[in-house]
Design a protein around this motif. Structure first.
Motif, mmCIF file in Angstrom:
data_model
loop_
_atom_site.group_PDB
_atom_site.id
_atom_site.type_symbol
_atom_site.label_atom_id
_atom_site.label_comp_id
_atom_site.label_asym_id
_atom_site.label_seq_id
_atom_site.Cartn_x
_atom_site.Cartn_y
_atom_site.Cartn_z
ATOM 1 N N ARG A 150 9.412 -10.612 0.232
ATOM 2 C CA ARG A 150 10.249 -9.539 -0.279
ATOM 3 C C ARG A 150 10.996 -8.844 0.854
ATOM 4 N N ASN A 151 10.337 -8.717 1.975
ATOM 5 C CA ASN A 151 10.903 -8.015 3.126
ATOM 6 C C ASN A 151 10.565 -8.796 4.399
ATOM 7 N N PRO A 152 11.451 -9.677 4.835
ATOM 8 C CA PRO A 152 11.171 -10.497 6.021
ATOM 9 C C PRO A 152 10.919 -9.688 7.296
ATOM 10 N N GLN A 153 11.353 -8.433 7.332
ATOM 11 C CA GLN A 153 11.187 -7.595 8.520
ATOM 12 C C GLN A 153 9.893 -6.769 8.504
ATOM 13 N N THR A 154 9.073 -6.945 7.476
ATOM 14 C CA THR A 154 7.856 -6.137 7.354
ATOM 15 C C THR A 154 6.889 -6.381 8.504
ATOM 16 N N MET A 155 6.093 -5.366 8.775
ATOM 17 C CA MET A 155 5.020 -5.511 9.759
ATOM 18 C C MET A 155 3.696 -5.829 9.067
ATOM 19 N N MET A 156 3.713 -5.811 7.737
ATOM 20 C CA MET A 156 2.480 -6.039 6.976
ATOM 21 C C MET A 156 2.084 -7.517 7.051
ATOM 22 N N PRO A 157 0.844 -7.772 7.427
ATOM 23 C CA PRO A 157 0.392 -9.171 7.492
ATOM 24 C C PRO A 157 0.391 -9.819 6.108
ATOM 25 N N PRO A 158 0.703 -11.093 6.028
ATOM 26 C CA PRO A 158 0.613 -11.818 4.755
ATOM 27 C C PRO A 158 -0.848 -12.191 4.482
ATOM 28 N N PHE A 159 -1.580 -11.252 3.887
ATOM 29 C CA PHE A 159 -3.029 -11.390 3.728
ATOM 30 C C PHE A 159 -3.439 -12.634 2.947
ATOM 31 N N GLY A 160 -2.688 -12.986 1.931
ATOM 32 C CA GLY A 160 -3.021 -14.167 1.141
ATOM 33 C C GLY A 160 -2.560 -15.446 1.801
ATOM 34 N N ARG A 161 -1.311 -15.454 2.219
ATOM 35 C CA ARG A 161 -0.748 -16.663 2.838
ATOM 36 C C ARG A 161 -1.539 -17.069 4.075
ATOM 37 N N ASN A 162 -1.984 -16.094 4.845
ATOM 38 C CA ASN A 162 -2.751 -16.391 6.060
ATOM 39 C C ASN A 162 -4.254 -16.480 5.814
ATOM 40 N N ARG A 163 -4.637 -16.418 4.553
ATOM 41 C CA ARG A 163 -6.043 -16.545 4.136
ATOM 42 C C ARG A 163 -6.946 -15.497 4.783
ATOM 43 N N ILE A 164 -6.392 -14.314 4.979
ATOM 44 C CA ILE A 164 -7.195 -13.193 5.458
ATOM 45 C C ILE A 164 -8.024 -12.668 4.292
ATOM 46 N N LEU A 165 -7.394 -12.641 3.116
ATOM 47 C CA LEU A 165 -8.051 -12.217 1.881
ATOM 48 C C LEU A 165 -7.915 -13.311 0.835
ATOM 49 N N THR A 166 -8.941 -13.464 0.016
ATOM 50 C CA THR A 166 -8.881 -14.411 -1.098
ATOM 51 C C THR A 166 -8.114 -13.772 -2.252
ATOM 52 N N GLU A 167 -7.751 -14.561 -3.225
ATOM 53 C CA GLU A 167 -7.078 -14.040 -4.416
ATOM 54 C C GLU A 167 -7.961 -13.006 -5.119
ATOM 55 N N GLN A 168 -9.249 -13.275 -5.192
ATOM 56 C CA GLN A 168 -10.191 -12.340 -5.812
ATOM 57 C C GLN A 168 -10.238 -11.021 -5.037
ATOM 58 N N GLU A 169 -10.237 -11.084 -3.724
ATOM 59 C CA GLU A 169 -10.252 -9.871 -2.907
ATOM 60 C C GLU A 169 -8.947 -9.086 -3.069
ATOM 61 N N ILE A 170 -7.831 -9.791 -3.119
ATOM 62 C CA ILE A 170 -6.542 -9.126 -3.340
ATOM 63 C C ILE A 170 -6.541 -8.429 -4.691
ATOM 64 N N ASN A 171 -7.043 -9.087 -5.716
ATOM 65 C CA ASN A 171 -7.108 -8.465 -7.041
ATOM 66 C C ASN A 171 -8.004 -7.231 -7.043
ATOM 67 N N ALA A 172 -9.092 -7.269 -6.304
ATOM 68 C CA ALA A 172 -9.978 -6.103 -6.217
ATOM 69 C C ALA A 172 -9.262 -4.946 -5.518
ATOM 70 N N ILE A 173 -8.516 -5.243 -4.467
ATOM 71 C CA ILE A 173 -7.764 -4.200 -3.774
ATOM 72 C C ILE A 173 -6.697 -3.616 -4.696
ATOM 73 N N VAL A 174 -6.031 -4.461 -5.476
ATOM 74 C CA VAL A 174 -5.043 -3.981 -6.443
ATOM 75 C C VAL A 174 -5.720 -3.060 -7.462
ATOM 76 N N ASP A 175 -6.890 -3.458 -7.945
ATOM 77 C CA ASP A 175 -7.642 -2.603 -8.893
ATOM 78 C C ASP A 175 -7.899 -1.242 -8.270
ATOM 79 N N PHE A 176 -8.315 -1.227 -7.004
ATOM 80 C CA PHE A 176 -8.568 0.045 -6.319
ATOM 81 C C PHE A 176 -7.287 0.847 -6.140
ATOM 82 N N LEU A 177 -6.248 0.199 -5.626
ATOM 83 C CA LEU A 177 -4.998 0.916 -5.366
ATOM 84 C C LEU A 177 -4.417 1.536 -6.630
ATOM 85 N N GLN A 178 -4.616 0.891 -7.762
ATOM 86 C CA GLN A 178 -4.072 1.433 -8.999
ATOM 87 C C GLN A 178 -4.835 2.671 -9.478
ATOM 88 N N THR A 179 -5.939 3.010 -8.814
ATOM 89 C CA THR A 179 -6.652 4.248 -9.152
ATOM 90 C C THR A 179 -6.147 5.424 -8.320
#
Length: 117
Positions: free
Chosen positions: A87-116
C-alpha cells in the motif's frame, strides 16, 4: 422421537454450544493479540506506536487508537500488518507476514486486539 427430529435437536445443540464458546474464543484472541503487540521480541508494535497501556512506546508510526473506526474492514488492517509496502512502498513498517515474522493466526489475533482500541 424420529431420526429427523433427533438430528435437528443435535444440530441445534451444536449450534448453541458453538455460539456460547465464541465469546470466550474471541476474548482469548484479543488477549493473545495484546500480548503479541506489546511483546518486544515478536509483534513489537510498541517500538513504533503509542498504544494505551503500553510501556515506552515509540513515535515513528501513528498512535493506535480508534482502530475499528479507522479500519472497519478487518481484512484491510490485516493486510497492512501482513505487508504495508504493498500500500505504501515508502513505509518503515516491517512486512510482518511476508517476512514470516508473524503467522496469519498471530496477525489475526493482533487485529482482534487493535479493533478493541
Amino acid at each position: 422421537m424420529t431420526a429427523l427430529s433427533r438430528t435437528s435437536v443435535l444440530f441445534l445443540l451444536l449450534a448453541i454450544a458453538a455460539g456460547l464458546a465464541s465469546p470466550a474464543r474471541a476474548q482469548s484472541a484479543v488477549a493473545e493479540g495484546r500480548k503479541l503487540a506489546f511483546e518486544r521480541g515478536k509483534g513489537n508494535c510498541l517500538t513504533c506506536h503509542v498504544i494505551q497501556g503500553g510501556d515506552l512506546p515509540g513515535t515513528i508510526g501513528p498512535e493506535l487508537k480508534d482502530i475499528k473506526a479507522k479500519y472497519p474492514d478487518r481484512n484491510e488492517l490485516a493486510a497492512i500488518i501482513f505487508d504495508e509496502t504493498k500500500r505504501n512502498p515508502q513505509t518503515m513498517m516491517p512486512p510482518f507476514g511476508r517476512n514470516r515474522i508473524l503467522t496469519e493466526q498471530e496477525i489475526n489475533a493482533i487485529v482482534d486486539f487493535l479493533q478493541t482500541l
